[in-house]
Design an enzyme around this catalytic site. Sequence first.
Site, PDB file in Angstrom:
ATOM      1  N   LYS A 272       0.624  -0.573  -0.089  1.00 57.34           N
ATOM      2  CA  LYS A 272      -0.030   0.261  -0.121  1.00 57.34           C
ATOM      3  C   LYS A 272       0.964   1.669  -0.422  1.00 57.34           C
ATOM      4  O   LYS A 272       1.580   0.792   0.494  1.00 57.34           O
ATOM      5  CB  LYS A 272      -1.110  -0.317   1.282  1.00 57.34           C
ATOM      6  CG  LYS A 272      -1.984   1.159   1.369  1.00 57.34           C
ATOM      7  CD  LYS A 272      -2.964   1.316   2.412  1.00 57.34           C
ATOM      8  CE  LYS A 272      -3.656   2.247   2.837  1.00 57.34           C
ATOM      9  NZ  LYS A 272      -5.132   1.859   3.543  1.00 57.34           N
TER      10      LYS A 272
ATOM     11  N   SER B  81     -10.300   1.884   2.750  1.00 55.98           N
ATOM     12  CA  SER B  81      -8.715   2.873   1.940  1.00 55.98           C
ATOM     13  C   SER B  81      -7.732   2.035   1.341  1.00 55.98           C
ATOM     14  O   SER B  81      -6.975   2.445   0.176  1.00 55.98           O
ATOM     15  CB  SER B  81      -7.873   4.323   2.986  1.00 55.98           C
ATOM     16  OG  SER B  81      -6.962   3.212   3.576  1.00 55.98           O
TER      17      SER B  81
ATOM     18  N   SER C 228      -9.739  -0.051   6.998  1.00 55.25           N
ATOM     19  CA  SER C 228      -9.770   0.026   5.536  1.00 55.25           C
ATOM     20  C   SER C 228      -8.757  -1.210   5.022  1.00 55.25           C
ATOM     21  O   SER C 228      -8.129  -1.573   3.572  1.00 55.25           O
ATOM     22  CB  SER C 228      -8.164   1.127   5.638  1.00 55.25           C
ATOM     23  OG  SER C 228      -9.287   2.023   5.401  1.00 55.25           O
TER      24      SER C 228
HETATM   25  N1  GLN Z   1     -13.058   4.391   6.007  1.00 53.44           N
HETATM   26  C1  GLN Z   1     -12.418   5.364   7.348  1.00 53.44           C
HETATM   27  C2  GLN Z   1     -11.976   6.769   7.489  1.00 53.44           C
HETATM   28  O1  GLN Z   1     -11.625   6.791   6.563  1.00 53.44           O
HETATM   29  C3  GLN Z   1     -11.165   4.590   8.144  1.00 53.44           C
HETATM   30  C4  GLN Z   1      -9.622   4.380   6.735  1.00 53.44           C
HETATM   31  C5  GLN Z   1      -8.948   3.401   7.204  1.00 53.44           C
HETATM   32  O2  GLN Z   1      -9.024   2.356   8.001  1.00 53.44           O
HETATM   33  N2  GLN Z   1      -7.234   3.863   6.565  1.00 53.44           N
HETATM   34  O3  GLN Z   1     -10.938   6.988   8.218  1.00 53.44           O
END
Ligand code: GLN
Length: 488
Positions: free
Chosen positions: A79, A154, A178
Amino acid sequence: MKEMEFTALELAKKIHKREISVREAVEAAFKRIEEKEAVLHGYITLDREGALKRAELVQKQIDSGEQTGILAGVPVAVKDNICTKGIRTTCASKILENFVPTYSAEAVFNLEKAGTIVIGKTNMDEFAMGSTTETSYYGVTRNPWKIGHVPGGSSGGSCAAVAAGECSFALGSDTGGSIRQPSSFCGVTGLKPTYGTVSRYGLIAYGSSLDQIGPIARDVSDCAAVLEVIASYDPKDSTSVKRKQGEYRFMQALVEDVAGLRIGIPRDYFGEGLDPEVKAAILQAVRVLEERGALVEEFDLSFVEYAIPAYYVIASAEASSNLARFDGVKYGYRTEEYKGLHQMYKKTRSEGFGTEVKRRIMLGSFVLSSGYYEAYYQKALKTKALIKQAFDRAFAQFDLIVAPAAPTTAPKLGESLADPLKMYLGDIYTISANLAGLPGISVPCGRDAEGLPIGMQLIGNCFEEDKIIRAAYTWEKSREKIDLAAAE
Ligand code: GLN
């Protein structure tokens, strides 16, 4: 290319037995990438040259007996918020468009020590803020199962790349779901470890008290193997936990047996708002575990409705502070024309960050400002403590908790961005594990009427990855048997 149909462990075994060379494995991944990337766009940066060079080196180490790692020679995608020495790391942001780290994250270092080959950096929501991979500055990633749908986020690029066979496995990061949510949307297996298990050194921080790196793979065995490689105590990360020796042997939990395992089903997670098809698929999988001897019982977790507000206050507060470093001086992008230092900061940040990131920075700065600190930030921290206590009570009664990974299957591209609040609500089943530091895994458990994958989430108590791995593995093996029986 058949190489990309194998799991990472299978491929490593073939490499070890000299049935496939490391170079062939890496080239097979790039072949898939050539076929798929134009549509999918799972990657931001590819490093073909570097990967082939490393393949040669790793092959030599395998041949000389110097490299015996269980994943040696396998191509991995990382990532793009995890630093890779010499390979551009953008966080899917314009502000880091030209940032090439001078060091690798500890998790990447551990992967390379074990002989895996980093082939590229995957797309994500900008700074990991989002649930669809649509907030990336570099364009959206598409769901390999249905290209009109999002892959989740994400870590959407990592999950799409694994699902499409563009790598053998990938690393993701999970601040509020995410890893688990996009894994469920893409039909792959993703594990968020207990907070402190994988070093955050070299992971570009979003919400430091919540962030964890974890594996995204084709099955539970690969997840356990990757976690075994990347988990380590690291003095360079002040929140790294020194776990007991035996606790790092995650593959020992790959046992097909759930007899006597106590599974809790939180009623609060299976009520209103949950798509009936998702609910039915998960409860069906739970029934299979029950048939295999697990003891299943419903219970009330409580405080569930406070998790989203608490999470978005804490994550944004930490993000606003963490992202202060991107000011046009130390890293990446700097605006072209400016008068004086203040205007340089302002223009750089205005031009460098996308809308969602700015929204979080503003929200975070607000909840931390004097006068609002007690009302919002401190209250959120107290709520976090209450949520942790609710899980402590649950784990006094159960070995693990079953939950959905998301309320629905993957939405269509473009549907979520218009209404950020609705998007935040979609994190309901995953964020609590981050607030309480708990490990969680998402495993595929069926498809909806449109053919989109559904994931089942298993949440364990802190430092008890072994239990969720064992239950997920047992489910996976049972599912294979059900599939086989249906095919016959
Ligand atoms: N959707 C969540 C956020 O936008 C989680 C994102 C994540 O785990 N990086 O914060």
